[in-house]
Design an enzyme around this catalytic site. Structure first.
Site, PDB file in Angstrom:
ATOM      1  N   ASP A 389       0.861  -1.172   0.000  1.00  0.00           N
ATOM      2  CA  ASP A 389       0.000   0.000   0.000  1.00  0.00           C
ATOM      3  C   ASP A 389       0.905   1.232   0.000  1.00  0.00           C
ATOM      4  O   ASP A 389       1.589   1.510   0.989  1.00  0.00           O
ATOM      5  CB  ASP A 389      -0.881  -0.051   1.265  1.00  0.00           C
ATOM      6  CG  ASP A 389      -1.927   1.053   1.300  1.00  0.00           C
ATOM      7  OD1 ASP A 389      -1.722   2.092   0.651  1.00  0.00           O
ATOM      8  OD2 ASP A 389      -2.937   0.867   2.008  1.00  0.00           O
ATOM      9  N   HIS A 390       0.884   1.950  -1.100  1.00  0.00           N
ATOM     10  CA  HIS A 390       1.821   3.078  -1.250  1.00  0.00           C
ATOM     11  C   HIS A 390       1.472   4.250  -0.325  1.00  0.00           C
ATOM     12  O   HIS A 390       2.275   5.161  -0.147  1.00  0.00           O
ATOM     13  CB  HIS A 390       1.830   3.535  -2.712  1.00  0.00           C
ATOM     14  CG  HIS A 390       3.134   4.170  -3.128  1.00  0.00           C
ATOM     15  ND1 HIS A 390       4.186   4.387  -2.265  1.00  0.00           N
ATOM     16  CD2 HIS A 390       3.555   4.622  -4.340  1.00  0.00           C
ATOM     17  CE1 HIS A 390       5.174   4.967  -2.909  1.00  0.00           C
ATOM     18  NE2 HIS A 390       4.821   5.118  -4.167  1.00  0.00           N
TER      19      HIS A 390
END
Ligand code: CAO
Length: 417
Positions: A389-390
């Site tokens: 998850d950036h």
């Protein structure tokens, strides 16, 4: 100007009641009948209206207090006392029992809240205690509802109509809807219903895909020595009735890397403001079953030996394929692994298994020529695909994680350092 105390009227019941709502504040101009507070017993709630008009000077109770008949609610400054005979003006006694209700709305509707989370009373609306209580529980802002009762009072049916409308409202999406297609117009077709698992996992995967800005980091681990060790032990475990698969080693090494990079073993809170770092290492493992994909969770991987992990993995994947899993067996992961190594492929982009922030994809290990000390040597290389998850993990962190994981897999003695 006259100052007077406004008291809790005769309620006709023994004992004290909880104050669950205070609807006025100092400085408010009130009239006779303005609702002041809501009281609640175990079975019902009731609203106490003002018995005089004026400006509220001081409020003498707060949410959570317990009160009885005669207790002072507030002091009021009035031009002249407009008291109403107590026999005429008592509290609105409970007519409707309070119903404990839970209902999940598709999109949360923000209530108008003050810092202490009480709903700010709006002079523009009025509703019965039951309706306000339901609205509070469901986090619905009553100012958004048009009441159909006398003087615009919001009734239970108005609340129900609002909820129904919210549930039917299509989710706002910028995606163009797919036009209906008559596939049979182009040739023979067969319609197959999706299994329950596939429908459920499909909805979850779609949600996760839309919620998480994914990045996938690829790497390759040299598992030549690990594989030699695994094979040397395999005959021993086979005598005991199970296989020591490479996935048990990968799980152990992954936990070593999670301990070095704790933000990978975490969840983002729903508001996206805090990272919840987990002190436990529960690994979700994607298992392919005839009915679809399921993800059982193997708990406390840090505290288990390779043999225990191999045994548990065999048992839980067998249960997933034969008997099915309980919801509890699929909850509580802190990180997940999806291994397609037994099937094939060189890389893939797994979807983050929310609420985790990352997932490791494992593809099939192959012998490759690797340039070492001036010559090419055959090494068994394991492809890894880490999706993360950036919002939580930067590219540099992702690459550091896979680099360290590869070091651990290349020589598990690194775990002992
Ligand atoms: N490279 C090469 N061979 C591999 C390998 C790899 N990375 N991983 C497993 N293998 C081999 C095993 O060693 C085994 O061979 P042997 O019988 O000779 O030992 C064979 O492939 C079959 O392994 P397996 O897949 O049954 O066992 P596993 O412990 O590796 O995996 C499980 C268990 C449950 C993860 C797996 O069976 C499974 O269901 N995988 C699919 C998961 C999935 O569908 N993911 C996609 C999700 S979409 O994001």
């Amino acid at each position: 100007m006259v100052e007077q105390d406004i008291k809790v009227p005769e309620l006709g019941i023994n004992g004290k009641l909880d104050v669950i709502e205070v609807m006025v504040k100092p400085g408010d101009q009130i009239t006779i009948d303005t609702p002041l507070i809501t009281l609640e017993s175990e079975k019902a709630s009731m609203e106490v209206p003002a018995s005089a008009a004026g400006i509220v000077k001081t409020i003498l109770l707060k949410i959570g207090d317990q009160v009885a008949s005669g207790d002072i609610i507030l002091t009021l400054v009035s031009e002249a006392i407009e008291a109403v005979p107590s026999a005429e003006k008592t509290a609105i006694l409970p007519t409707e029992p309070v119903i404990a209700t839970t209902l999940e709305l598709p999109t949360p509707i923000s209530p108008t809240v003050s810092n202490d989370s009480t709903i700010i009373p709006d002079q523009g609306w009025q509703a019965s205690p039951l309706v306000r209580r339901l609205a509070r529980e469901l986090e619905i802002d009553l100012t958004k509802i048009d009441g159909t009762g006398p003087k615009g009072r919001i009734q239970k049916q108005d609340l129900h109509a609002y909820i129904k409308m919210a549930m039917q409202k299509p989710t706002t999406s910028l995606l163009a809807p797919l036009p209906p297609i008559d596939h049979a117009a182009f040739g023979a077709i067969e319609i197959q219903p999706l299994t329950k698992i596939r429908r459920f996992s499909g909805a979850n995967l779609h949600r996760n895909w839309l919620h998480v800005p994914h990045v996938t980091q690829f790497d390759e681990a040299d598992i030549t020595d690990l594989e030699a060790f695994r094979r040397s032990k395999q005959s021993e475990t086979e005598k005991l009735g199970y296989r020591l698969t490479s996935l048990a080693f990968i799980m152990k090494a992954t936990v070593g890397a999670l301990q070095r990079f704790p933000e990978m073993n975490a969840s983002l809170d729903p508001q996206g403001e805090h990272l919840i770092l987990k002190k436990y290492y529960h690994i979700g493992v994607a298992v392919d079953t005839p009915n679809g994909l399921v993800v059982p969770v193997i708990r406390n991987v840090d505290q288990k030996s390779l043999l225990e992990l191999a045994q548990e993995l065999a048992a839980i994947s067998d249960k997933a394929r034969t008997k099915g899993l309980t919801p509890a067996e699929m909850q509580g992961s802190s990180f997940s692994i999806s291994s397609l190594g037994g099937i094939g492929g060189t890389a893939f982009t797994p979807i983050v298994n929310l609420p985790d922030v990352a997932i490791l994809g494992v593809s099939r290990a192959t012998l490759k020529p690797v340039y070492q000390n001036g010559e090419f040597v055959p090494r068994l290389m394991l492809p890894l695909s880490l999706s993360y998850d950036h919002r939580v993990i930067d590219g540099a962190q992702g690459a550091r994680f896979t680099t360290y994981l590869c070091q651990l897999l290349a020589d598990l003695r690194n775990l002992l350092l």
